[in-house]
Design a protein around this motif. Structure first.
Motif, PDB file in Angstrom:
ATOM      1  N   GLU A 159      -8.762  -7.549  20.243  1.00 28.18           N
ATOM      2  CA  GLU A 159      -9.289  -6.185  20.285  1.00 28.18           C
ATOM      3  C   GLU A 159      -9.145  -5.556  18.907  1.00 28.18           C
ATOM      4  N   GLU A 209     -13.925  -2.747  19.466  1.00 28.31           N
ATOM      5  CA  GLU A 209     -14.558  -3.937  20.036  1.00 28.31           C
ATOM      6  C   GLU A 209     -13.488  -4.801  20.688  1.00 28.31           C
ATOM      7  N   ARG A 258     -12.995  -8.927  22.273  1.00 28.11           N
ATOM      8  CA  ARG A 258     -13.561 -10.269  22.305  1.00 28.11           C
ATOM      9  C   ARG A 258     -12.680 -11.154  23.171  1.00 28.11           C
ATOM     10  N   ALA A 287     -21.775  -7.648  27.482  1.00 29.08           N
ATOM     11  CA  ALA A 287     -21.141  -8.520  26.478  1.00 29.08           C
ATOM     12  C   ALA A 287     -22.151  -9.518  25.929  1.00 29.08           C
ATOM     13  N   TRP A 313     -17.216 -16.602  21.407  1.00 32.92           N
ATOM     14  CA  TRP A 313     -16.551 -15.392  21.897  1.00 32.92           C
ATOM     15  C   TRP A 313     -17.548 -14.501  22.636  1.00 32.92           C
ATOM     16  N   SER A 342     -18.214 -10.726  23.137  1.00 31.59           N
ATOM     17  CA  SER A 342     -17.794  -9.468  22.522  1.00 31.59           C
ATOM     18  C   SER A 342     -18.523  -8.296  23.154  1.00 31.59           C
TER      19      SER A 342
END
Length: 122
Positions: free
Chosen positions: A34, A47, A49, A63, A69, A71
């Motif tokens: 984060e 953000e 992830r 997302a 990832w 995000s």
């Protein structure tokens, strides 16, 4: 503004307004990150992830998957502080990094102890 870290009865002041928290989920063993900002209104998440899903950590519908990832921008207003559990059961703690490309990192809460508290410094 600066970030104050309260852990083990001590207070550390970090001269940074941006920081990243990362950890491995204790059940799913999946990495999570984060990005946060220190503002006069409190700590604001920029953000989040996550490298997978499961056990209550499914990425939201908005997302986007990129380079392994998921995000997204969590819908969360400014917080006066973050309380990080320090159970000692995860094998590692929280990794707090500041400094952008030249990250300076510290591990928090790797041992069972009182929660670690992050908050803007006055």
């Amino acid at each position: 503004m600066s970030l104050c870290v309260l852990a083990g009865g001590k207070v550390a002041t970090i001269a940074a307004t941006l920081f990243t928290l990362s950890w491995t989920h204790s059940v799913e063993k999946i990495r999570w990150e984060e990005d946060w900002r220190v503002t006069p209104a409190g700590l604001e998440i920029a953000e989040a992830r996550v490298q997978g899903s499961g056990a209550g950590m499914e990425p939201p519908p908005e997302a986007r998957f990129n380079n392994g990832w998921w995000s997204y921008k969590p819908l969360l207003g400014p917080l006066p502080e973050l309380n990080l559990a320090a159970s000692g059961a995860t094998g590692e703690g929280w990794l707090l990094c500041v400094g952008g490309a030249e990250n300076q990192c510290m591990t928090l809460g790797a041992q069972k102890e009182a929660p670690v508290i992050l908050k803007p410094c006055d």
